[in-house]
Design an enzyme around this catalytic site. Structure first.
Site, short mmCIF file in Angstrom:
data_model
loop_
_atom_site.label_atom_id
_atom_site.label_comp_id
_atom_site.label_asym_id
_atom_site.label_seq_id
_atom_site.Cartn_x
_atom_site.Cartn_y
_atom_site.Cartn_z
N ASP A 20 0.85 -1.20 0.00
CA ASP A 20 0.00 0.00 0.00
C ASP A 20 0.88 1.24 0.00
O ASP A 20 1.66 1.45 0.93
CB ASP A 20 -0.91 -0.02 1.23
N ASP A 24 -3.98 3.97 2.82
CA ASP A 24 -5.37 3.69 3.20
C ASP A 24 -5.54 2.27 3.74
O ASP A 24 -6.65 1.85 4.06
CB ASP A 24 -6.32 3.93 2.03
N ASP A 28 -2.10 -1.21 -3.56
CA ASP A 28 -2.46 -0.48 -4.77
C ASP A 28 -1.43 -0.72 -5.87
O ASP A 28 -0.38 -1.34 -5.66
CB ASP A 28 -2.61 1.01 -4.47
N ASP A 199 -10.47 -16.56 -14.92
CA ASP A 199 -11.02 -17.03 -13.65
C ASP A 199 -12.20 -17.98 -13.90
O ASP A 199 -13.09 -17.68 -14.70
CB ASP A 199 -11.49 -15.83 -12.83
N GLU A 264 -8.29 -21.15 -15.14
CA GLU A 264 -8.58 -21.87 -13.92
C GLU A 264 -9.77 -22.78 -14.18
O GLU A 264 -10.84 -22.32 -14.59
CB GLU A 264 -8.91 -20.90 -12.79
#
Length: 532
Positions: A20, A24, A28, A199, A264
């Protein structure tokens, strides 16, 4: 064409938990960019970034409301472009997740679709009328519990969702939906991504007749914690229409230089066979992986069976193997009790994984031997854990933030409060305690990855298994000079090697080895590579 993906070491980044940079408490894209040197130093060839797209975050980003934009939690498109540029500068390929079978209920497509039964996008999702008594159209369950059907008061119909109710399944039978999906893939290819991880790719199509799924055979006994595991999902997923759709995606990728896709495949009974179907020939996916190595089984018979079943059905297809990811407990904890200690298992596991034929995927933190984080119920965020606690504690335990600096606040992950807690058990395996430290799990990972890159037989050599008794797993990679015999003791006890085994190779040890012990024996979680 180089086909770099065939021998690639792919490092999975779960963006919420990697680094990060804005304070926050949530990772990111700029944080990922800052830490890319760590991955290059490790010796990986590519990164796979889990979803960072616009999302209400009901399922931590796998509920996407805009597949062509970055969620403000993670940054913006300029941040992504900077990440791509830095990765390529370091020699790293960039693979990004694509969730094709469903969207968020906040996606513009679904907002339009639920307005009426006659609009332009009315049939872009899977809608069905109730049965005469008002119940759902069939017996299909959701992976996350309950029915796979939710009643919508506006259309007065049920819509289908294999996962959360906030993740409606798109109607991929509609060519316009396929066109929209292809357009989103093209958007990211044009921005320079090197590939996609698809996915739950076998969830894209459903049976148009909406037939009931049969019960699973053999029927589970004792009963599973999740009723989803009672059924053989032959009608709600894994449908034959997937194959021509994969061909469409492959045609798109083939218009670009050296791009790839890995899918996957999640299916209780049919995953390995589907992997073979989905990767057969040159018109479908480049690679596929299943959950068959992401479970509790840790023995020679299991690993050999999984690889043999894939090879038997693949017809030229190519696998991608992994032991951990963001959906399962970390393997050094999952296989606890079958090892001589977590660090010993971590060292053996990376050697075993990198000896398998195919590409391999590492999950962030495993290069430090990171363990599963034990969380209290009130610390959970994952809908799976919240619903099935305590039998299934969900996926948060493998998703806690990376531990960069042992003694810094939030372990160097953030200057704020991390979105999931960092426990003392994870801090002891911090990067600060391992990078550059001789004998550490991290430096062992680097050594094994380096050995694989220097050894052609481990990158492209064919596999021939040896008939050895448990707990020994042995196989030969390659043929003739340069072939490598790979031997593993998958137990916490020293074992003797059968007489005559060493004739399979010259007996010259090569590469990093652990627990070799005296001649003819392997120590607890020991392994050795011998080269002809």
């Amino acid at each position: 064409m180089d086909e770099w993906w065939r021998s690639a070491v792919i490092y999975q980044i779960y963006p919420r938990s990697f680094q990060d940079d804005d304070g926050d408490g949530i990772g990111d894209l700029p944080g990922i960019t800052r830490r890319l040197e760590h991955i290059a130093h490790l010796g990986a060839d590519a990164i796979w970034i889990s979803p960072f797209f616009r999302s209400p975050m009901k399922d931590m980003g796998y509920d996407i409301s805009d597949p062509c934009d970055v969620d403000p939690l993670f940054g913006d498109l300029a941040d992504f472009d900077a990440l791509i540029a830095r990765a390529h500068e370091l020699g790293l390929k960039v693979i990004i997740d694509q969730v094709l079978s469903h969207t968020s209920d906040a996606h513009a497509w679904f907002v339009d679709s639920r307005v009426s039964r006659s609009g332009e996008r009315a049939d872009w999702y899977v809608w069905a009328d109730p049965q005469p008594d008002g119940s759902p159209p069939n017996n299909w369950p959701s992976v996350f519990g309950g029915s796979a059907w939710t009643w919508d008061t506006r259309r007065r119909q049920y819509y289908m969702h294999n996962f959360l109710a906030e993740q409606p399944d798109v109607n991929m039978h509609n060519p316009a939906v396929q066109d929209g999906v292809i357009a989103a893939l093209k958007f990211w290819l044009d921005r320079g991504v090197d590939g996609f991880r698809l996915d739950s790719i076998n969830y894209c199509f459903h049976d148009l007749e909406l037939r009931d799924n049969p019960r699973l055979e053999p029927f589970p006994d004792p009963a599973p914690h999740n009723p989803y595991d009672f059924q053989d999902h032959v009608y709600s997923k894994s449908r034959p229409e997937m194959l021509p759709f994969l061909k469409r995606i492959r045609q798109l990728l083939d218009r670009y230089d050296d791009r790839m896709m890995v899918g996957e495949v999640g299916d209780h009974n049919h995953a390995l066979e589907l992997m073979g179907q989905y990767t057969a020939g040159t018109e479908r996916m480049h690679m596929a992986y299943s959950f068959d190595m992401l479970g509790p089984d840790f023995n020679a018979r299991h690993f050999r069976r999984v690889i043999d079943r894939f090879n038997a059905g693949a017809k030229g297809g190519w696998p991608c193997w992994s032991f951990s990811n963001h959906d399962v407990p970390r393997h050094v904890s999952r296989w606890a009790g079958q090892d001589a200690g977590e660090d010993a298992l971590a060292r053996q596991a990376i050697a075993l994984l990198l000896a398998f034929e195919g590409a391999i995927c590492l999950y962030q933190g495993e290069e430090f031997g990171q363990t599963e984080t034990q969380l209290a119920y009130e610390e959970l965020t994952d809908p799976v854990g919240l619903r099935f606690w305590p039998d299934n504690k969900g996926r948060d335990g493998c998703r806690t933030p990376m531990v960069w600096e042992r003694d810094m606040p939030a372990a160097g992950f953030t200057t704020g409060t991390p979105w999931l807690p960092i426990k003392p058990e994870q801090r002891v395996r911090a990067a600060s305690e391992q990078v550059g430290v001789a004998g550490s799990v991290f430096e062992h990972y680097r050594a094994v990855l380096g050995f694989r890159k220097e050894t052609p037989a481990l990158r492209r050599g064919a596999t021939r298994f040896l008939d050895l008794p448990e707990p020994l797993l042995g196989f030969l990679r390659g043929e003739g000079p340069g072939a490598v015999l790979c031997l593993f003791n998958l137990s916490a006890e020293e074992v003797a090697l059968p007489e005559g085994l060493m004739t399979e190779a010259s007996g010259r040890p090569v590469g990093p080895a652990e627990g070799v012990g005296i001649a003819g024996r392997l120590g607890p979680n020991g392994y050795v590579f011998l080269q002809a």
